[in-house]
Design a protein around this motif. Structure first.
Motif, PDB file in Angstrom:
ATOM      1  N   VAL A 249      24.067  41.611  36.992  1.00 20.87           N
ATOM      2  CA  VAL A 249      23.530  41.812  38.344  1.00 20.87           C
ATOM      3  C   VAL A 249      24.548  41.382  39.395  1.00 20.87           C
ATOM      4  O   VAL A 249      24.810  42.095  40.370  1.00 20.87           O
ATOM      5  CB  VAL A 249      22.204  41.041  38.505  1.00 20.87           C
ATOM      6  N   GLN A 250      25.149  40.214  39.219  1.00 16.46           N
ATOM      7  CA  GLN A 250      26.124  39.732  40.194  1.00 16.46           C
ATOM      8  C   GLN A 250      27.351  40.627  40.272  1.00 16.46           C
ATOM      9  O   GLN A 250      27.937  40.810  41.346  1.00 16.46           O
ATOM     10  CB  GLN A 250      26.518  38.297  39.848  1.00 16.46           C
ATOM     11  N   ARG A 251      27.730  41.185  39.134  1.00 19.43           N
ATOM     12  CA  ARG A 251      28.924  42.034  39.082  1.00 19.43           C
ATOM     13  C   ARG A 251      28.751  43.299  39.914  1.00 19.43           C
ATOM     14  O   ARG A 251      29.678  43.759  40.576  1.00 19.43           O
ATOM     15  CB  ARG A 251      29.189  42.397  37.614  1.00 19.43           C
ATOM     16  N   ILE A 252      27.550  43.861  39.900  1.00 17.09           N
ATOM     17  CA  ILE A 252      27.331  45.138  40.568  1.00 17.09           C
ATOM     18  C   ILE A 252      26.769  44.978  41.981  1.00 17.09           C
ATOM     19  O   ILE A 252      26.821  45.916  42.794  1.00 17.09           O
ATOM     20  CB  ILE A 252      26.383  46.024  39.711  1.00 17.09           C
ATOM     21  N   ALA A 253      26.253  43.809  42.308  1.00 10.40           N
ATOM     22  CA  ALA A 253      25.572  43.604  43.593  1.00 10.40           C
ATOM     23  C   ALA A 253      26.420  43.959  44.815  1.00 10.40           C
ATOM     24  O   ALA A 253      25.877  44.474  45.799  1.00 10.40           O
ATOM     25  CB  ALA A 253      25.077  42.158  43.687  1.00 10.40           C
ATOM     26  N   PRO A 254      27.742  43.715  44.829  1.00  9.74           N
ATOM     27  CA  PRO A 254      28.509  44.059  46.030  1.00  9.74           C
ATOM     28  C   PRO A 254      28.530  45.542  46.374  1.00  9.74           C
ATOM     29  O   PRO A 254      28.892  45.897  47.507  1.00  9.74           O
ATOM     30  CB  PRO A 254      29.927  43.554  45.687  1.00  9.74           C
ATOM     31  N   LEU A 255      28.158  46.408  45.446  1.00 16.11           N
ATOM     32  CA  LEU A 255      28.263  47.850  45.682  1.00 16.11           C
ATOM     33  C   LEU A 255      26.985  48.488  46.211  1.00 16.11           C
ATOM     34  O   LEU A 255      27.020  49.651  46.629  1.00 16.11           O
ATOM     35  CB  LEU A 255      28.666  48.561  44.379  1.00 16.11           C
ATOM     36  N   VAL A 256      25.863  47.775  46.178  1.00 19.27           N
ATOM     37  CA  VAL A 256      24.584  48.382  46.538  1.00 19.27           C
ATOM     38  C   VAL A 256      23.777  47.421  47.397  1.00 19.27           C
ATOM     39  O   VAL A 256      24.112  46.244  47.538  1.00 19.27           O
ATOM     40  CB  VAL A 256      23.765  48.760  45.277  1.00 19.27           C
ATOM     41  N   GLY A 257      22.683  47.932  47.961  1.00 15.76           N
ATOM     42  CA  GLY A 257      21.793  47.094  48.738  1.00 15.76           C
ATOM     43  C   GLY A 257      20.942  46.197  47.842  1.00 15.76           C
ATOM     44  O   GLY A 257      20.823  46.424  46.637  1.00 15.76           O
TER      45      GLY A 257
ATOM     46  N   ARG B  75      34.432  47.391  39.391  1.00 11.86           N
ATOM     47  CA  ARG B  75      33.757  47.922  40.581  1.00 11.86           C
ATOM     48  C   ARG B  75      34.504  49.129  41.145  1.00 11.86           C
ATOM     49  O   ARG B  75      33.881  50.087  41.629  1.00 11.86           O
ATOM     50  CB  ARG B  75      33.602  46.824  41.631  1.00 11.86           C
ATOM     51  N   ASN B  76      35.826  49.106  41.082  1.00  7.86           N
ATOM     52  CA  ASN B  76      36.594  50.273  41.544  1.00  7.86           C
ATOM     53  C   ASN B  76      36.274  51.505  40.693  1.00  7.86           C
ATOM     54  O   ASN B  76      36.116  52.614  41.217  1.00  7.86           O
ATOM     55  CB  ASN B  76      38.093  49.972  41.484  1.00  7.86           C
ATOM     56  N   VAL B  77      36.185  51.312  39.381  1.00  6.19           N
ATOM     57  CA  VAL B  77      35.840  52.425  38.485  1.00  6.19           C
ATOM     58  C   VAL B  77      34.450  52.961  38.816  1.00  6.19           C
ATOM     59  O   VAL B  77      34.240  54.186  38.901  1.00  6.19           O
ATOM     60  CB  VAL B  77      35.911  51.963  37.019  1.00  6.19           C
ATOM     61  N   VAL B  78      33.500  52.060  38.997  1.00  9.78           N
ATOM     62  CA  VAL B  78      32.128  52.469  39.296  1.00  9.78           C
ATOM     63  C   VAL B  78      32.067  53.242  40.607  1.00  9.78           C
ATOM     64  O   VAL B  78      31.352  54.250  40.720  1.00  9.78           O
ATOM     65  CB  VAL B  78      31.214  51.233  39.331  1.00  9.78           C
ATOM     66  N   GLU B  79      32.800  52.787  41.616  1.00  9.60           N
ATOM     67  CA  GLU B  79      32.814  53.483  42.901  1.00  9.60           C
ATOM     68  C   GLU B  79      33.258  54.932  42.730  1.00  9.60           C
ATOM     69  O   GLU B  79      32.629  55.863  43.253  1.00  9.60           O
ATOM     70  CB  GLU B  79      33.767  52.765  43.862  1.00  9.60           C
TER      71      GLU B  79
ATOM     72  N   SER C  86      37.878  57.164  32.373  1.00  8.10           N
ATOM     73  CA  SER C  86      38.525  56.256  31.427  1.00  8.10           C
ATOM     74  C   SER C  86      38.665  54.874  32.052  1.00  8.10           C
ATOM     75  O   SER C  86      39.244  54.721  33.135  1.00  8.10           O
ATOM     76  CB  SER C  86      39.899  56.806  31.033  1.00  8.10           C
ATOM     77  N   MET C  87      38.141  53.854  31.359  1.00  6.31           N
ATOM     78  CA  MET C  87      38.025  52.518  31.937  1.00  6.31           C
ATOM     79  C   MET C  87      38.770  51.495  31.082  1.00  6.31           C
ATOM     80  O   MET C  87      38.587  51.435  29.870  1.00  6.31           O
ATOM     81  CB  MET C  87      36.535  52.142  32.029  1.00  6.31           C
ATOM     82  N   ASP C  88      39.615  50.690  31.722  1.00  6.38           N
ATOM     83  CA  ASP C  88      40.305  49.593  31.051  1.00  6.38           C
ATOM     84  C   ASP C  88      40.119  48.355  31.920  1.00  6.38           C
ATOM     85  O   ASP C  88      40.876  48.102  32.854  1.00  6.38           O
ATOM     86  CB  ASP C  88      41.787  49.921  30.873  1.00  6.38           C
ATOM     87  N   VAL C  89      39.059  47.583  31.623  1.00  6.18           N
ATOM     88  CA  VAL C  89      38.673  46.472  32.503  1.00  6.18           C
ATOM     89  C   VAL C  89      38.422  45.178  31.725  1.00  6.18           C
ATOM     90  O   VAL C  89      37.811  44.255  32.246  1.00  6.18           O
ATOM     91  CB  VAL C  89      37.412  46.834  33.321  1.00  6.18           C
ATOM     92  N   GLY C  90      38.873  45.132  30.471  1.00  2.00           N
ATOM     93  CA  GLY C  90      38.586  43.958  29.653  1.00  2.00           C
ATOM     94  C   GLY C  90      37.143  43.924  29.201  1.00  2.00           C
ATOM     95  O   GLY C  90      36.485  42.894  29.267  1.00  2.00           O
ATOM     96  N   TRP C  91      36.673  45.075  28.703  1.00  2.00           N
ATOM     97  CA  TRP C  91      35.271  45.236  28.308  1.00  2.00           C
ATOM     98  C   TRP C  91      35.029  44.759  26.886  1.00  2.00           C
ATOM     99  O   TRP C  91      35.857  44.938  25.996  1.00  2.00           O
ATOM    100  CB  TRP C  91      34.877  46.706  28.417  1.00  2.00           C
TER     101      TRP C  91
ATOM    102  N   ARG D 230      37.730  41.892  34.076  1.00  2.00           N
ATOM    103  CA  ARG D 230      38.309  42.236  35.382  1.00  2.00           C
ATOM    104  C   ARG D 230      37.246  42.948  36.223  1.00  2.00           C
ATOM    105  O   ARG D 230      37.175  44.186  36.256  1.00  2.00           O
ATOM    106  CB  ARG D 230      39.555  43.092  35.176  1.00  2.00           C
ATOM    107  N   GLU D 231      36.452  42.156  36.902  1.00  2.00           N
ATOM    108  CA  GLU D 231      35.278  42.704  37.583  1.00  2.00           C
ATOM    109  C   GLU D 231      35.643  43.535  38.808  1.00  2.00           C
ATOM    110  O   GLU D 231      34.961  44.509  39.116  1.00  2.00           O
ATOM    111  CB  GLU D 231      34.317  41.577  37.937  1.00  2.00           C
ATOM    112  N   ASP D 232      36.706  43.164  39.522  1.00  2.00           N
ATOM    113  CA  ASP D 232      37.130  43.990  40.661  1.00  2.00           C
ATOM    114  C   ASP D 232      37.549  45.379  40.197  1.00  2.00           C
ATOM    115  O   ASP D 232      37.209  46.390  40.833  1.00  2.00           O
ATOM    116  CB  ASP D 232      38.287  43.309  41.403  1.00  2.00           C
TER     117      ASP D 232
END
Length: 344
Positions: free
Chosen positions: A44-52, A121-125, A248-253, A116-118
């Motif tokens: 929840v905290q990871r995605i919260a900056p992108l939505v209301g 978030r860039n990938v999700v955007e 394609s995502m490389d974020v330390g998943w 790498r949460e930042d």
């Protein structure tokens, strides 16, 4: 930004691959496996900056409804009568959450770890604001986020991208998919697009759409639903119909889906060859001098470095081979879990 989006987090699971730490009454999403927050809270905290603040929802079955309320009280809660895997959970979310058909729904598992949460978030955007709105001549694609493999593994499926037609979109490598054989369980699509796909490939919308206002009717509908993942129910057929796009995502998943994966996360990515598995009661195992055992003793989780020997497990335990150098990290994990259970 192009158009609004909302998030659906799927929080079920039995957690049997991480026993005895993760158990049916408190499975993996609700445990502080890597730091002091549960995986659900971190998601929840990871995605919260992108939505209301009103744009995050969590789907779980009734066994875990109170856990969700306790851990993330500001998230919209959708309760299933019983767990029926991810296809039913997503179908229920599309029926219950009343949003315009054009809005993008981001679907995330509650129990994954991302370093790498930042970057995530860039990938999700890009996935939500660009890919899900139409790309590669596909008007309303179903978008999945693919993980670059770090080595061979039988634990995961695979995606087969059309590498001849891929391109970089706002920094994200994206491809049409040729075939879909399971992946990380992260998706982005317009609400109307996934509802249309569910209607095309499954009977779920016909079963669920008309009964969401009645707990009894919904329970009866769920009794008729066979558990099936969204991967098998929708994504495989949609990929064959050329309607799926991969970012394609490389974020330390990591899905933290085994003791081996959890040890790697506890070690900051390099567990120096340590592996782990769940041992069933009655099983005979060879314990090496650098191994650890995690088990229940007198109602508590304990870690044991008893040295080289052959044992017959008297209950379910975890055998962590070559993990003695991580004994402090494993003990800290057990302390976090115990503290969480004491507060419950």
């Amino acid at each position: 930004m192009a158009g609004p989006m909302y998030v659906v987090i799927l929080a079920g699971g039995g957690g049997t691959r991480l026993w005895p730490v993760s158990r049916p009454e408190r499975p993996k999403p609700y445990l502080p496996l890597v730091d002091d927050e549960s995986l659900l809270q971190r998601t929840v905290q990871r995605i919260a900056p992108l939505v209301g603040e009103d744009d995050i929802f969590c789907v779980t079955d009734r066994r875990f409804g109170q856990l969700v309320r306790d851990q993330v009280p500001n998230v919209g809660l959708i309760v299933e009568p019983n767990g029926r895997n991810t296809a039913a959970a997503i179908a229920l979310a599309t029926a219950v959450i009343d949003r315009p058909e054009s809005e993008v729904m981001l679907v995330l598992p509650a129990d994954h770890w991302i370093e790498r949460e930042d970057d995530f978030r860039n990938v999700v955007e890009v996935a939500c604001r660009r890919l899900a709105l139409g790309v590669f001549g596909i008007d309303e694609p179903l978008v999945t986020l693919g993980i670059s493999p770090t080595g061979p593994s039988t634990d995961y499926g695979y995606l087969r991208p059309d590498t001849m037609h891929g391109e970089r979109i706002d920094g994200l490598r994206a491809y049409p998919l040729l075939s879909f054989e399971e992946n990380a369980g992260m998706f982005a699509w317009r609400r109307g697009a996934i509802r249309a796909a569910l209607e095309k490939y499954t009977p779920l919308m016909m079963l669920i759409d008309q009964v969401t206002g009645s707990e009894l009717a919904l329970a009866a509908a769920y009794d008729r639903i066979s558990p099936i993942s969204i991967d098998h129910a929708v994504m495989e057929g949609a990929a064959a119909d050329h309607h799926v796009v991969m970012g394609s995502m490389d974020v330390g998943w990591s899905d933290l889906g085994s003791w081996t994966a959890l040890l790697a996360a506890l070690a900051g990515g390099d567990a120096r060859g340590a592996t782990g598995r769940v041992v069933q009661g009655g099983e005979t195992i060879e314990v090496g001098p650098d191994d650890l055992l995690v088990r229940h003793a007198d109602g508590h989780l304990v870690v044991d470095a008893a040295g080289e020997r052959t044992i017959v497990a008297d209950s379910i335990l975890a055998h962590l081979a070559g993990a003695r150098h991580l004994s402090a990290e494993v003990q800290a994990l057990l302390d976090r879990v115990a503290h969480t259970e004491e507060r419950a």
